[in-house]
Design a protein around this motif. Structure first.
Motif, PDB file in Angstrom:
ATOM      1  N   VAL A  42     -10.040  -3.500  -0.536  1.00 17.78           N
ATOM      2  CA  VAL A  42      -8.932  -2.545  -0.499  1.00 17.78           C
ATOM      3  C   VAL A  42      -9.431  -1.148  -0.143  1.00 17.78           C
ATOM      4  N   ARG A  43     -10.536  -0.715  -0.776  1.00 17.29           N
ATOM      5  CA  ARG A  43     -11.079   0.623  -0.489  1.00 17.29           C
ATOM      6  C   ARG A  43     -11.509   0.766   0.958  1.00 17.29           C
ATOM      7  N   ALA A  44     -12.111  -0.280   1.514  1.00 14.14           N
ATOM      8  CA  ALA A  44     -12.639  -0.212   2.879  1.00 14.14           C
ATOM      9  C   ALA A  44     -11.540  -0.065   3.917  1.00 14.14           C
ATOM     10  N   LEU A  45     -10.363  -0.629   3.644  1.00 12.34           N
ATOM     11  CA  LEU A  45      -9.316  -0.658   4.665  1.00 12.34           C
ATOM     12  C   LEU A  45      -8.085   0.182   4.330  1.00 12.34           C
ATOM     13  N   HIS A  46      -8.058   0.802   3.166  1.00 17.32           N
ATOM     14  CA  HIS A  46      -6.854   1.537   2.756  1.00 17.32           C
ATOM     15  C   HIS A  46      -6.497   2.645   3.740  1.00 17.32           C
ATOM     16  N   LEU A  47      -7.461   3.446   4.155  1.00 12.67           N
ATOM     17  CA  LEU A  47      -7.187   4.554   5.074  1.00 12.67           C
ATOM     18  C   LEU A  47      -6.722   4.033   6.431  1.00 12.67           C
ATOM     19  N   ASP A  48      -7.379   2.984   6.935  1.00 10.42           N
ATOM     20  CA  ASP A  48      -6.978   2.397   8.226  1.00 10.42           C
ATOM     21  C   ASP A  48      -5.534   1.916   8.186  1.00 10.42           C
ATOM     22  N   VAL A  49      -5.181   1.220   7.116  1.00  2.86           N
ATOM     23  CA  VAL A  49      -3.821   0.671   7.007  1.00  2.86           C
ATOM     24  C   VAL A  49      -2.802   1.797   6.893  1.00  2.86           C
ATOM     25  N   THR A  50      -3.117   2.819   6.074  1.00  2.00           N
ATOM     26  CA  THR A  50      -2.179   3.934   5.899  1.00  2.00           C
ATOM     27  C   THR A  50      -1.933   4.661   7.218  1.00  2.00           C
ATOM     28  N   ARG A  51      -3.002   4.930   7.962  1.00  3.55           N
ATOM     29  CA  ARG A  51      -2.851   5.594   9.266  1.00  3.55           C
ATOM     30  C   ARG A  51      -2.053   4.727  10.228  1.00  3.55           C
ATOM     31  N   TYR A  52      -2.340   3.437  10.204  1.00  8.93           N
ATOM     32  CA  TYR A  52      -1.703   2.527  11.154  1.00  8.93           C
ATOM     33  C   TYR A  52      -0.200   2.426  10.907  1.00  8.93           C
ATOM     34  N   VAL A  53       0.200   2.224   9.649  1.00  5.51           N
ATOM     35  CA  VAL A  53       1.628   2.096   9.373  1.00  5.51           C
ATOM     36  C   VAL A  53       2.352   3.422   9.601  1.00  5.51           C
ATOM     37  N   ALA A  54       1.657   4.549   9.345  1.00  2.55           N
ATOM     38  CA  ALA A  54       2.273   5.855   9.623  1.00  2.55           C
ATOM     39  C   ALA A  54       2.540   5.996  11.115  1.00  2.55           C
ATOM     40  N   HIS A  55       1.596   5.523  11.942  1.00 10.15           N
ATOM     41  CA  HIS A  55       1.773   5.575  13.400  1.00 10.15           C
ATOM     42  C   HIS A  55       2.924   4.673  13.836  1.00 10.15           C
ATOM     43  N   LEU A  56       2.999   3.464  13.256  1.00 20.01           N
ATOM     44  CA  LEU A  56       4.038   2.516  13.669  1.00 20.01           C
ATOM     45  C   LEU A  56       5.432   2.968  13.259  1.00 20.01           C
ATOM     46  N   PRO A  60       5.398   9.685   7.980  1.00 19.55           N
ATOM     47  CA  PRO A  60       4.270   9.795   7.042  1.00 19.55           C
ATOM     48  C   PRO A  60       4.689   9.638   5.587  1.00 19.55           C
ATOM     49  N   GLN A  61       5.953  10.001   5.281  1.00 16.97           N
ATOM     50  CA  GLN A  61       6.444   9.877   3.898  1.00 16.97           C
ATOM     51  C   GLN A  61       6.475   8.413   3.447  1.00 16.97           C
ATOM     52  N   ALA A  62       6.754   7.520   4.393  1.00 16.70           N
ATOM     53  CA  ALA A  62       6.877   6.099   4.049  1.00 16.70           C
ATOM     54  C   ALA A  62       5.553   5.356   4.120  1.00 16.70           C
ATOM     55  N   ALA A  63       4.504   6.008   4.623  1.00 19.41           N
ATOM     56  CA  ALA A  63       3.235   5.318   4.886  1.00 19.41           C
ATOM     57  C   ALA A  63       2.606   4.749   3.627  1.00 19.41           C
ATOM     58  N   ASP A  64       2.612   5.506   2.530  1.00 19.44           N
ATOM     59  CA  ASP A  64       1.982   5.017   1.301  1.00 19.44           C
ATOM     60  C   ASP A  64       2.679   3.767   0.774  1.00 19.44           C
ATOM     61  N   LEU A  66       4.460   1.618   2.521  1.00 22.32           N
ATOM     62  CA  LEU A  66       4.208   0.511   3.443  1.00 22.32           C
ATOM     63  C   LEU A  66       2.786  -0.014   3.303  1.00 22.32           C
ATOM     64  N   ALA A  67       1.833   0.893   3.070  1.00 24.62           N
ATOM     65  CA  ALA A  67       0.445   0.461   2.860  1.00 24.62           C
ATOM     66  C   ALA A  67       0.349  -0.374   1.586  1.00 24.62           C
ATOM     67  N   GLN A  68       1.016   0.076   0.535  1.00 25.20           N
ATOM     68  CA  GLN A  68       1.009  -0.676  -0.723  1.00 25.20           C
ATOM     69  C   GLN A  68       1.642  -2.051  -0.520  1.00 25.20           C
ATOM     70  N   ASP A  69       2.748  -2.104   0.206  1.00 26.23           N
ATOM     71  CA  ASP A  69       3.410  -3.374   0.501  1.00 26.23           C
ATOM     72  C   ASP A  69       2.478  -4.289   1.280  1.00 26.23           C
ATOM     73  N   THR A  70       1.734  -3.705   2.240  1.00 25.76           N
ATOM     74  CA  THR A  70       0.790  -4.492   3.044  1.00 25.76           C
ATOM     75  C   THR A  70      -0.264  -5.142   2.165  1.00 25.76           C
ATOM     76  N   PHE A  71      -0.865  -4.362   1.278  1.00 21.22           N
ATOM     77  CA  PHE A  71      -1.924  -4.920   0.419  1.00 21.22           C
ATOM     78  C   PHE A  71      -1.370  -5.942  -0.574  1.00 21.22           C
ATOM     79  N   LEU A  72      -0.170  -5.710  -1.087  1.00 23.84           N
ATOM     80  CA  LEU A  72       0.435  -6.697  -1.982  1.00 23.84           C
ATOM     81  C   LEU A  72       0.653  -8.023  -1.255  1.00 23.84           C
ATOM     82  N   ARG A  73       1.127  -7.935  -0.011  1.00 23.51           N
ATOM     83  CA  ARG A  73       1.321  -9.153   0.782  1.00 23.51           C
ATOM     84  C   ARG A  73      -0.020  -9.835   1.057  1.00 23.51           C
ATOM     85  N   ALA A  74      -1.015  -9.018   1.422  1.00 27.23           N
ATOM     86  CA  ALA A  74      -2.323  -9.571   1.769  1.00 27.23           C
ATOM     87  C   ALA A  74      -2.975 -10.249   0.566  1.00 27.23           C
ATOM     88  N   LEU A  75      -2.960  -9.566  -0.575  1.00 25.88           N
ATOM     89  CA  LEU A  75      -3.583 -10.142  -1.763  1.00 25.88           C
ATOM     90  C   LEU A  75      -2.838 -11.395  -2.216  1.00 25.88           C
TER      91      LEU A  75
END
Length: 204
Positions: A42-56, A60-64, A66-75
């Motif tokens: 999670v630590r290694a990829l958190h910044l990458d995922v946050t930047r990526y979803v913010a771009h998509l 930026p307000q929704a990025a955190d 969406l990143a949390q949702d991504t990791f919950l789905r992944a785990l």
């Protein structure tokens, strides 16, 4: 000068490859229940995922969230990760799905209004006289008439701009299937446009 630049680029590439191998190893260990590996992953990829979803999502307000949702789905689906692709590519594919699902949810959710005449308020809030605004609304209406799989393929490649390979990864199907769905969606949209123009001419 050129040689040193090439050497630096090669070193950066090798470091990135090495990091991806470590991240994939952590994901596989996390799949086996290693709590430390989960934290490293999670630590290694958190910044990458946050930047990526913010771009998509462009928000930026929704990025955190969406990143949390991504990791919950992944785990929740780590048991299905087999390491055939890098864990980074696998996780970013999940992030794309999370963003797409958030758009679908937002478009389907009724919006609350605290004014008596909510319909008039909505109409007054709509942008007017924007180039292509009416065409954009018409296109969205036409897209709604397509089967889900064709609509998704068309939106991912033609509107979002993903390459066919990445769209195939998001849709979990072969690239050839995505190409076929896009071609059929285009053909159907052209037929629908021709039909709407014909009806407009008859009504004039």
């Amino acid at each position: 000068m050129i040689t040193s630049a090439l050497s630096a680029a090669r070193e950066n590439h090798d470091a990135a490859m090495s990091m991806d191998e470590s991240i994939t190893a952590w994901a596989l260990a996390a799949r086996g229940g290693d709590a430390d590996a989960v934290e490293h992953f999670v630590r290694a990829l958190h910044l990458d995922v946050t930047r990526y979803v913010a771009h998509l999502c462009g928000d930026p307000q929704a990025a955190d969230d969406l990143a949390q949702d991504t990791f919950l789905r992944a785990l929740g689906s780590l048991h299905r990760f087999e390491g055939r692709s890098s864990a980074r590519a696998w996780l970013l594919s999940i992030a794309r799905r999370a963003v797409i699902d958030s758009y679908r949810y937002a478009s389907a959710r009724p919006r609350l209004s605290d004014v008596p005449d909510w319909q008039l308020a909505v109409e007054n809030a709509q942008p007017r006289d924007l180039p292509g605004f009416d065409d954009g609304i018409a296109l969205l209406d036409l897209l709604e008439s397509l089967p889900d799989e064709r609509r998704e393929a068309f939106i991912l490649t033609q509107l979002v701009g993903l390459p066919y390979g990445e769209a195939a990864e998001v849709s979990d199907c072969p690239v050839g299937t995505v190409r076929s769905r896009v071609a059929r969606a285009r053909s159907a949209l052209m037929d629908l446009l021709d039909e709407s123009e014909r009806l407009a001419l008859q009504a004039a």
